[in-house]
Write a protein that holds these residues in place. Structure first.
Motif, PDB file in Angstrom:
ATOM      1  N   VAL A   1     -25.248  26.823   2.919  1.00 30.81           N
ATOM      2  CA  VAL A   1     -25.997  27.644   1.965  1.00 30.81           C
ATOM      3  C   VAL A   1     -25.787  27.129   0.547  1.00 30.81           C
ATOM      4  CG1 VAL A   1     -26.187  29.954   0.950  1.00 30.81           C
ATOM      5  CG2 VAL A   1     -25.946  29.701   3.426  1.00 30.81           C
ATOM      6  N   GLY A   2     -24.536  26.807   0.200  1.00 33.13           N
ATOM      7  CA  GLY A   2     -24.244  26.305  -1.138  1.00 33.13           C
ATOM      8  C   GLY A   2     -24.938  24.989  -1.432  1.00 33.13           C
ATOM      9  N   MET A   3     -24.975  24.083  -0.447  1.00 34.51           N
ATOM     10  CA  MET A   3     -25.609  22.784  -0.640  1.00 34.51           C
ATOM     11  C   MET A   3     -27.116  22.942  -0.851  1.00 34.51           C
ATOM     12  SD  MET A   3     -24.813  19.398   1.629  1.00 34.51           S
ATOM     13  CE  MET A   3     -25.077  20.332   3.129  1.00 34.51           C
ATOM     14  N   VAL A   4     -27.731  23.846  -0.078  1.00 35.64           N
ATOM     15  CA  VAL A   4     -29.167  24.082  -0.209  1.00 35.64           C
ATOM     16  C   VAL A   4     -29.492  24.694  -1.564  1.00 35.64           C
ATOM     17  CG1 VAL A   4     -31.099  25.448   0.667  1.00 35.64           C
ATOM     18  CG2 VAL A   4     -29.587  24.255   2.265  1.00 35.64           C
ATOM     19  N   THR A   5     -28.694  25.668  -1.990  1.00 38.42           N
ATOM     20  CA  THR A   5     -28.995  26.357  -3.244  1.00 38.42           C
ATOM     21  C   THR A   5     -28.613  25.544  -4.470  1.00 38.42           C
ATOM     22  OG1 THR A   5     -26.884  27.565  -3.080  1.00 38.42           O
ATOM     23  CG2 THR A   5     -28.865  28.651  -2.219  1.00 38.42           C
ATOM     24  N   ASP A   6     -27.771  24.504  -4.319  1.00 35.79           N
ATOM     25  CA  ASP A   6     -27.559  23.571  -5.426  1.00 35.79           C
ATOM     26  C   ASP A   6     -28.871  22.884  -5.781  1.00 35.79           C
ATOM     27  OD1 ASP A   6     -24.900  23.884  -6.119  1.00 35.79           O
ATOM     28  OD2 ASP A   6     -24.182  22.451  -4.642  1.00 35.79           O
ATOM     29  N   LYS A   7     -29.667  22.570  -4.773  1.00 32.87           N
ATOM     30  CA  LYS A   7     -30.946  21.907  -4.994  1.00 32.87           C
ATOM     31  C   LYS A   7     -32.037  22.904  -5.372  1.00 32.87           C
ATOM     32  CE  LYS A   7     -29.894  18.180  -1.732  1.00 32.87           C
ATOM     33  NZ  LYS A   7     -30.302  17.473  -0.486  1.00 32.87           N
ATOM     34  N   ARG A   8     -31.993  24.068  -4.780  1.00 33.21           N
ATOM     35  CA  ARG A   8     -33.034  25.057  -5.035  1.00 33.21           C
ATOM     36  C   ARG A   8     -32.422  26.464  -4.935  1.00 33.21           C
ATOM     37  NH1 ARG A   8     -38.428  24.829  -5.543  1.00 33.21           N
ATOM     38  NH2 ARG A   8     -38.348  22.597  -5.134  1.00 33.21           N
ATOM     39  N   PRO A   9     -31.863  26.959  -6.031  1.00 37.31           N
ATOM     40  CA  PRO A   9     -31.252  28.293  -6.012  1.00 37.31           C
ATOM     41  C   PRO A   9     -32.233  29.379  -5.556  1.00 37.31           C
ATOM     42  CG  PRO A   9     -30.647  27.123  -8.003  1.00 37.31           C
ATOM     43  CD  PRO A   9     -31.683  26.279  -7.330  1.00 37.31           C
ATOM     44  N   GLN A  10     -31.696  30.366  -4.873  1.00 42.80           N
ATOM     45  CA  GLN A  10     -32.500  31.464  -4.336  1.00 42.80           C
ATOM     46  C   GLN A  10     -31.975  32.788  -4.895  1.00 42.80           C
ATOM     47  OE1 GLN A  10     -35.142  30.836  -2.378  1.00 42.80           O
ATOM     48  NE2 GLN A  10     -34.711  28.638  -2.444  1.00 42.80           N
ATOM     49  N   PRO A  11     -32.462  33.219  -6.040  1.00 39.52           N
ATOM     50  CA  PRO A  11     -31.899  34.404  -6.695  1.00 39.52           C
ATOM     51  C   PRO A  11     -31.879  35.655  -5.824  1.00 39.52           C
ATOM     52  CG  PRO A  11     -33.359  33.236  -8.190  1.00 39.52           C
ATOM     53  CD  PRO A  11     -33.523  32.592  -6.851  1.00 39.52           C
ATOM     54  N   TYR A  12     -32.909  35.866  -5.022  1.00 41.14           N
ATOM     55  CA  TYR A  12     -32.984  37.107  -4.256  1.00 41.14           C
ATOM     56  C   TYR A  12     -32.298  37.011  -2.897  1.00 41.14           C
ATOM     57  CZ  TYR A  12     -36.103  38.734  -7.895  1.00 41.14           C
ATOM     58  OH  TYR A  12     -36.620  39.113  -9.110  1.00 41.14           O
ATOM     59  N   SER A  13     -31.701  35.854  -2.595  1.00 42.61           N
ATOM     60  CA  SER A  13     -30.942  35.737  -1.350  1.00 42.61           C
ATOM     61  C   SER A  13     -29.696  36.613  -1.378  1.00 42.61           C
ATOM     62  CB  SER A  13     -30.544  34.284  -1.104  1.00 42.61           C
ATOM     63  OG  SER A  13     -29.648  33.826  -2.105  1.00 42.61           O
ATOM     64  N   LEU A  14     -29.235  36.968  -2.584  1.00 44.15           N
ATOM     65  CA  LEU A  14     -28.062  37.842  -2.693  1.00 44.15           C
ATOM     66  C   LEU A  14     -28.314  39.183  -2.008  1.00 44.15           C
ATOM     67  CD1 LEU A  14     -27.301  37.093  -6.439  1.00 44.15           C
ATOM     68  CD2 LEU A  14     -25.876  36.418  -4.502  1.00 44.15           C
ATOM     69  N   ALA A  15     -29.460  39.777  -2.256  1.00 41.31           N
ATOM     70  CA  ALA A  15     -29.793  41.053  -1.634  1.00 41.31           C
ATOM     71  C   ALA A  15     -29.986  40.892  -0.131  1.00 41.31           C
ATOM     72  CB  ALA A  15     -31.056  41.645  -2.268  1.00 41.31           C
ATOM     73  N   VAL A  16     -30.538  39.746   0.283  1.00 42.34           N
ATOM     74  CA  VAL A  16     -30.725  39.484   1.715  1.00 42.34           C
ATOM     75  C   VAL A  16     -29.369  39.421   2.427  1.00 42.34           C
ATOM     76  CG1 VAL A  16     -31.546  37.794   3.403  1.00 42.34           C
ATOM     77  CG2 VAL A  16     -32.928  38.315   1.386  1.00 42.34           C
ATOM     78  N   GLY A  17     -28.396  38.764   1.810  1.00 44.54           N
ATOM     79  CA  GLY A  17     -27.064  38.695   2.395  1.00 44.54           C
ATOM     80  C   GLY A  17     -26.452  40.073   2.585  1.00 44.54           C
ATOM     81  N   MET A  18     -26.638  40.938   1.598  1.00 41.84           N
ATOM     82  CA  MET A  18     -26.136  42.310   1.718  1.00 41.84           C
ATOM     83  C   MET A  18     -26.825  43.034   2.870  1.00 41.84           C
ATOM     84  SD  MET A  18     -23.896  44.323   0.152  1.00 41.84           S
ATOM     85  CE  MET A  18     -23.704  43.822  -1.556  1.00 41.84           C
ATOM     86  N   GLY A  19     -28.089  42.727   3.109  1.00 40.20           N
ATOM     87  CA  GLY A  19     -28.812  43.338   4.215  1.00 40.20           C
ATOM     88  C   GLY A  19     -28.235  42.948   5.564  1.00 40.20           C
ATOM     89  N   PHE A  20     -27.831  41.685   5.709  1.00 39.00           N
ATOM     90  CA  PHE A  20     -27.190  41.257   6.958  1.00 39.00           C
ATOM     91  C   PHE A  20     -25.881  42.006   7.181  1.00 39.00           C
ATOM     92  CE2 PHE A  20     -30.059  37.618   6.924  1.00 39.00           C
ATOM     93  CZ  PHE A  20     -30.237  37.375   8.279  1.00 39.00           C
ATOM     94  N   THR A  21     -25.116  42.206   6.123  1.00 35.49           N
ATOM     95  CA  THR A  21     -23.869  42.953   6.253  1.00 35.49           C
ATOM     96  C   THR A  21     -24.131  44.385   6.691  1.00 35.49           C
ATOM     97  OG1 THR A  21     -22.826  41.595   4.538  1.00 35.49           O
ATOM     98  CG2 THR A  21     -21.798  43.712   5.025  1.00 35.49           C
ATOM     99  N   MET A  22     -25.163  45.006   6.126  1.00 33.39           N
ATOM    100  CA  MET A  22     -25.527  46.362   6.521  1.00 33.39           C
ATOM    101  C   MET A  22     -25.887  46.420   7.998  1.00 33.39           C
ATOM    102  SD  MET A  22     -28.476  48.909   4.981  1.00 33.39           S
ATOM    103  CE  MET A  22     -29.822  47.840   5.495  1.00 33.39           C
ATOM    104  N   LEU A  23     -26.664  45.458   8.469  1.00 35.94           N
ATOM    105  CA  LEU A  23     -27.039  45.420   9.879  1.00 35.94           C
ATOM    106  C   LEU A  23     -25.812  45.263  10.763  1.00 35.94           C
ATOM    107  CD1 LEU A  23     -29.241  45.376  12.032  1.00 35.94           C
ATOM    108  CD2 LEU A  23     -29.494  42.902  11.632  1.00 35.94           C
ATOM    109  N   GLY A  24     -24.867  44.425  10.333  1.00 37.44           N
ATOM    110  CA  GLY A  24     -23.637  44.262  11.100  1.00 37.44           C
ATOM    111  C   GLY A  24     -22.838  45.538  11.201  1.00 37.44           C
ATOM    112  N   LEU A  25     -22.790  46.316  10.125  1.00 33.50           N
ATOM    113  CA  LEU A  25     -22.073  47.596  10.155  1.00 33.50           C
ATOM    114  C   LEU A  25     -22.732  48.577  11.118  1.00 33.50           C
ATOM    115  CD1 LEU A  25     -21.138  48.340   6.433  1.00 33.50           C
ATOM    116  CD2 LEU A  25     -19.602  47.751   8.303  1.00 33.50           C
ATOM    117  N   ILE A  26     -24.039  48.631  11.096  1.00 38.88           N
ATOM    118  CA  ILE A  26     -24.749  49.529  12.016  1.00 38.88           C
ATOM    119  C   ILE A  26     -24.451  49.135  13.460  1.00 38.88           C
ATOM    120  CG2 ILE A  26     -27.036  50.281  12.801  1.00 38.88           C
ATOM    121  CD1 ILE A  26     -27.985  49.920   9.882  1.00 38.88           C
TER     122      ILE A  26
END
Length: 422
Positions: free
Chosen positions: A76-101
């Motif tokens: 993820v870090g290597m990909v975003t060095d070339k093309r940062p994804q500002p809204y991927s932060l919220a997406v990551g939090m969504g995966f954590t929420m799904l894991g908790l459920i």
């Protein structure tokens, strides 16, 4: 024995101050993220009883969670060095929420593993880009920014066991789903941070660039050796931390006869001390140098880890506080040191080191679980106590003198856009 080089990170853009609103927002998001993630190890005693798990299976749970995160974070870090994804932060939090459920509803051990993997994926998406945002908002005070960012995660990790003790333990596995509300708050905050991040990149693409000054850098072979030393130090730190985060409650219950709730409160003391140490480590590194902090924090904790398995309950409480405080101060210094060693690769370095932290912790938890099943938890703690001796390798780290003048290589990297540059 040491060598020295000078790395010039003078700016391509005009200097800016610390953007505290963004830095605090990303630290708060880190707090929410790691609060949710820390629920998994915090409820191990509950899951062990309900699903009749052995220590090896407990270690496998931690292994799946942390290795999932560690394998994906550098990518993820290597990909975003070339093309940062500002809204991927919220997406990551969504995966954590799904894991908790999933964790709250899991009927079997394989489903627990799947939930742990989902939480790990959320972590792998969140950490590289959030670390980049912290550096972008630092105004050149990189150690301070990394400490503020990481302390949010440390406090989240510390509060998780307390929430588990007073919410999950009395109300059962199903109550984990209540924490999905935390994820929703985090997604809102991170969406706002993502908007700032996107606007900042757009603004910098429109600003004129200033010619860079040449600088002396370490040769590639020396960089590789230095990175290998840092990885060994990460191994020392997080393999030992795995013995605390995954098995400390079992150790306290077995040796001192504490209840689950009291043992989790003791774990909170250790994790709270770790959070305080993180606050101190970055700013001291800014002032005195990263190598000094790395050296003192990892090797300096050795006398306390050696003594821990041989003291009473009161001594255990005091020593665990000292160990957590001293050992945790290394991580901000190590990450900033590595970012300065390999400028322009903030996402890759952040993903690599956060990933290594999870991966080493996962491998450590699995290995320690097997040893504990065969030789007992007390003997296991005695074996783990010598791990900080690996800190002797810090004497071979080169000194890196960084010349700052505002923005650095993180801001000069590629960003989303037609030309891919700021």
């Amino acid at each position: 024995m040491s060598s020295s080089t000078r790395v010039d990170t003078r700016p391509a853009l005009a200097p800016e101050g610390v953007v505290f609103a963004v830095l605090l927002a990303i630290s708060f998001s880190h707090f929410l993220n790691d609060t949710m993630q820390s629920l998994l190890p915090a409820i191990y005693p509950t899951l062990k009883t309900k699903f009749s798990l052995n220590f090896g299976q407990i270690g496998l749970l931690t292994f799946v969670f942390q290795v999932t995160a560690s394998l994906l974070q550098p990518i993820v870090g290597m990909v975003t060095d070339k093309r940062p994804q500002p809204y991927s932060l919220a997406v990551g939090m969504g995966f954590t929420m799904l894991g908790l459920i999933m964790l709250s509803r899991a009927p079997s051990f394989p489903m627990l593993l799947a939930a742990a993997a989902m939480i790990g994926i959320g972590s792998s998406i969140f950490h590289p880009e959030s670390s980049r945002v912290a550096r972008l908002s630092s105004g050149g005070r990189h150690g301070l920014a990394q400490s503020v960012f990481q302390v949010g995660g440390n406090f989240g990790t510390a509060i998780g066991p307390v929430l588990a003790a007073f919410i999950v333990v009395p109300n059962g596995q199903g109550s984990i789903v209540w924490f999905s509300g935390i994820a929703l708050v985090g997604m809102v905050v991170l969406s706002l941070v993502g908007r700032w991040y996107q606007n900042r990149m757009a603004a910098h693409r429109r600003r004129p660039r200033v010619a860079m000054h040449p600088h002396e850098a370490l040769p590639p072979g020396k960089v590789a050796v230095t990175m290998a030393i840092l990885i060994a130090l990460v191994f020392s730190k997080f393999f030992y931390l795995a013995s605390i985060s995954s098995y400390y409650t079992f150790y306290l219950i077995h040796r001192f006869g504490l209840s689950i709730q009291h043992a989790q409160l003791m774990l909170f003391v250790f994790l709270g001390a770790a959070a305080l140490g993180t606050v101190v480590g970055g700013p001291i590194g800014d002032r005195l140098g990263r190598k000094v902090v790395i050296w003192v924090s990892i090797l300096g904790v050795l006398p306390f880890t050696l003594a821990l398995p041989f003291v009473g309950l009161g001594g255990t409480l005091v020593l665990s506080f000292i160990i957590g405080f001293v050992l945790s101060s290394a991580m901000p210094a190590m990450i900033v040191y590595a970012q300065e060693l390999v400028p322009g690769r903030v996402g890759l370095i952040s993903g690599l080191f956060f990933g290594l932290a999870f991966g080493m912790g996962g491998l450590g938890a699995a290995a320690i679980g097997v040893v504990a099943d065969h030789y007992g938890i007390v003997v296991t703690y005695r074996l783990c106590s010598i791990l900080p001796a690996i800190g002797l390798l810090a004497m071979f780290l080169p000194h890196i003198h960084v010349s700052h003048s505002g923005m650095d290589s993180v801001d000069r990297g590629k960003v989303a856009g037609a030309d891919g540059k700021l």
